[in-house]
Design an enzyme around this catalytic site. Structure first.
Site, short mmCIF file in Angstrom:
data_model
loop_
_atom_site.label_atom_id
_atom_site.label_comp_id
_atom_site.label_asym_id
_atom_site.label_seq_id
_atom_site.Cartn_x
_atom_site.Cartn_y
_atom_site.Cartn_z
CG ASP A 423 -1.89 1.09 1.33
OD1 ASP A 423 -1.67 2.12 0.66
OD2 ASP A 423 -2.89 0.94 2.05
CG HIS A 424 3.16 4.07 -3.20
ND1 HIS A 424 4.22 4.26 -2.35
CD2 HIS A 424 3.57 4.51 -4.41
CE1 HIS A 424 5.22 4.81 -3.00
NE2 HIS A 424 4.86 4.98 -4.26
NE ARG A 425 -4.06 3.90 1.25
CZ ARG A 425 -5.17 3.40 1.75
NH1 ARG A 425 -6.22 4.19 1.91
NH2 ARG A 425 -5.27 2.14 2.10
CB ILE A 427 5.05 0.73 2.18
CG1 ILE A 427 4.72 0.10 3.55
CG2 ILE A 427 6.38 0.23 1.68
CD1 ILE A 427 4.19 -1.28 3.46
#
Ligand code: CAO
Length: 451
Positions: A423-425, A427
């Site tokens: 989850d780029h939010r 990591i």
């Protein structure tokens, strides 16, 4: 004759479970283990059985009530012989003759509640049907509508509606006495889908997703329509929700597991003696647990506000299991505290239970991170979908002997393809690369596990 109140037995660590179906009515003769009600957790539905035979004298719950252990469900009139056995059973515990509640199906972790389908513009028939009377429900003693429901529908139609997220109070029934049939639900959904596209374009101006076109494939050739299993329908919703809500990035790597494989083969005899079969997956679980301990952001979930990260101080890992009914993700707890043999035993047992459809909601809850291994099947790489609210998932493909340049020569090494979706939010790309490099490091040199 004695009238006995039947409480909700201990079904695990759950609170306020909603009643989604009441399966009996006053006057029904129920048999031992006949289902009385259906409860739904966010992981599974469970039918709660009658502990003994009797006549339903009172139904004490209705749809949408929230139940806890010990809450009275019905009052059963039972004969004196049955009462003598029942009287010895404390009210809160599962009565001696009761079968444990049966999970009606297994679901992947964290399945969200169905989203109601909007009301179609017009209905062919009015749906304001009076609450059913006892005589109306007589022909269907078990399939009688829930007390208080303002429509008639059998449990199978209710289940069908639930999987589609249809609010039955909005549906017109075309059966006897306006009873809702499965075809009514299908017609309702069709009508909803053919409404003008404004349904998928919220007024807020947020990004709406256009539905896929509905195509009559018979125009191209012969077809066969096969319904999806309940697990597929539920996991489909969950996967769509994860795919749409989580900005995914997938980071790939290949790790040298030549030494790990030699170690695994060397343990074969000991494993056989211990009654387990060691596959690379248990070593991967152990290595993941090690890296999660070092990089706690991957062992976390965003809270509901999306503004705080909840770091978990335990390491429970979900493992995707392929079953005849669809994908399920049972959770192996405290992986960091368990040895390879213990993990292998647990994985084999949970995999078998999954395939037999015997997982409990508890088996599938509490995961921090998931692993999806297709290594036993094949393929070079794939991009797994993060199993929200977790923030990362590891995809494992089949290891392959490959020529690897060692600085002077090509050496044959067993290379394991890994894919980490996150989850780029939560990591950043650099952290994703660090995680997979660290994991790769542990797998290529298991001595890292003891450092
Ligand atoms: N590379 C090479 N061989 C591998 C391997 C890998 N990465 N992973 C497993 N293998 C081998 C095993 O060693 C075993 O070989 P032997 O029979 O010769 O010992 C064989 O492949 C079969 O392994 P397995 O699949 O039975 O066991 P596992 O521990 O690897 O996996 C489980 C267990 C439950 C994860 C697996 O059975 C399963 O269901 N996999 C599918 C998961 C899935 O569907 N994921 C997709 C989710 S998204 O739709």
């Amino acid at each position: 004759m004695t009238v006995k109140s039947i409480p909700l037995p201990d079904i695990g660590n759950f609170k306020d479970l909603p009643v989604i179906e009441v399966l009996v009515s006053v006057g029904d003769h129920v048999l031992p283990e006949q289902s009385l009600i259906t409860l739904e957790s966010d992981k599974a539905t469970m039918e709660i059985p009658a502990p003994f035979a009797g006549i339903v004298r009172k139904v004490l719950v209705k749809t949408d009530d929230k139940l806890n252990i010990g809450d009275a469900i019905v009052e059963l009139e039972i004969d004196d012989a049955t009462a003598a056995v029942a009287i010895e059973t404390p009210a809160i515990e599962i009565p001696a003759k009761a079968a444990p509640p049966t999970p009606a199906m297994q679901e992947p972790a964290s399945v969200p509640a169905p989203v109601p389908v909007p009301t179609p513009p017009a209905k062919a028939v009015s749906n304001s049907v009076a609450t059913p009377t006892q005589s109306e429900s007589q022909p269907y003693p078990i399939n009688a509508p829930s007390a208080g429901a303002a429509y008639h529908a059998s449990p199978s139609v209710r289940a069908f509606a639930r999987t589609l997220g249809v609010d039955l109070s909005q549906v017109s029934g075309t059966g006897v006495k306006s009873r809702i049939q499965q075809t009514d639900v299908t017609a309702f959904v069709k009508a909803s889908l053919t409404q003008p596209a404004s349904r998928s374009a919220p007024a807020s101006g947020g990004s709406a997703i256009a539905p896929l076109p509905s195509i009559d494939f018979t125009q191209f050739g012969a077809i066969e329509t096969v319904p999806l299993s309940r697990i597929q329908k539920r996991s489909g919703k969950h996967l769509t929700s994860c795919w749409l809500n989580i900005p995914h990035v997938t980071q790939f790597d290949e790790t040298d597991i030549t030494e790990l494989e030699a170690f695994r083969v060397s343990l074969k005899m000991r494993a056989e003696k211990a009654g387990v079969k060691l596959t690379p997956l248990v070593f991967i679980m152990k290595a993941v647990a090690r890296v999660l301990a070092d990089m706690p952001k991957f062992n976390a979930s965003l809270d509901a506000s999306g503004e705080n990260l909840i770091l978990k101080k335990y390491i429970h890992i979900g493992v995707a299991v392929d079953t005849p009914h669809g994908l399920v993700v049972p959770v192996i707890r405290d992986v960091d505290h368990k040895g390879i043999f213990e993990l292998s035993k647990e994985l084999t047992a949970v995999g078998a239970r999954a395939r037999e459809g015997k997982l409990t909601p508890e088996d599938m809850s509490g995961g921090c991170f998931s692993i999806s291994s297709l290594g036993g099947i094949g393929g070079t790489q794939f991009t797994p979908i993060v199993n929200g609210p977790e923030v990362a998932i590891l995809g494992v493909s089949r290891a392959k002997m490959s020529p690897v340049w060692d600085g002077g020569n090509f050496a044959p090494r067993l290379m394991l393809p890994l894919a980490l979706s996150y989850d780029h939010r939560v990591i950043d790309g650099a952290q994703g690369a660090r995680f997979i490099s660290a994991l790769s490091g542990v797998l290529s040199d298991l001595r890292e596990l003891i450092l």
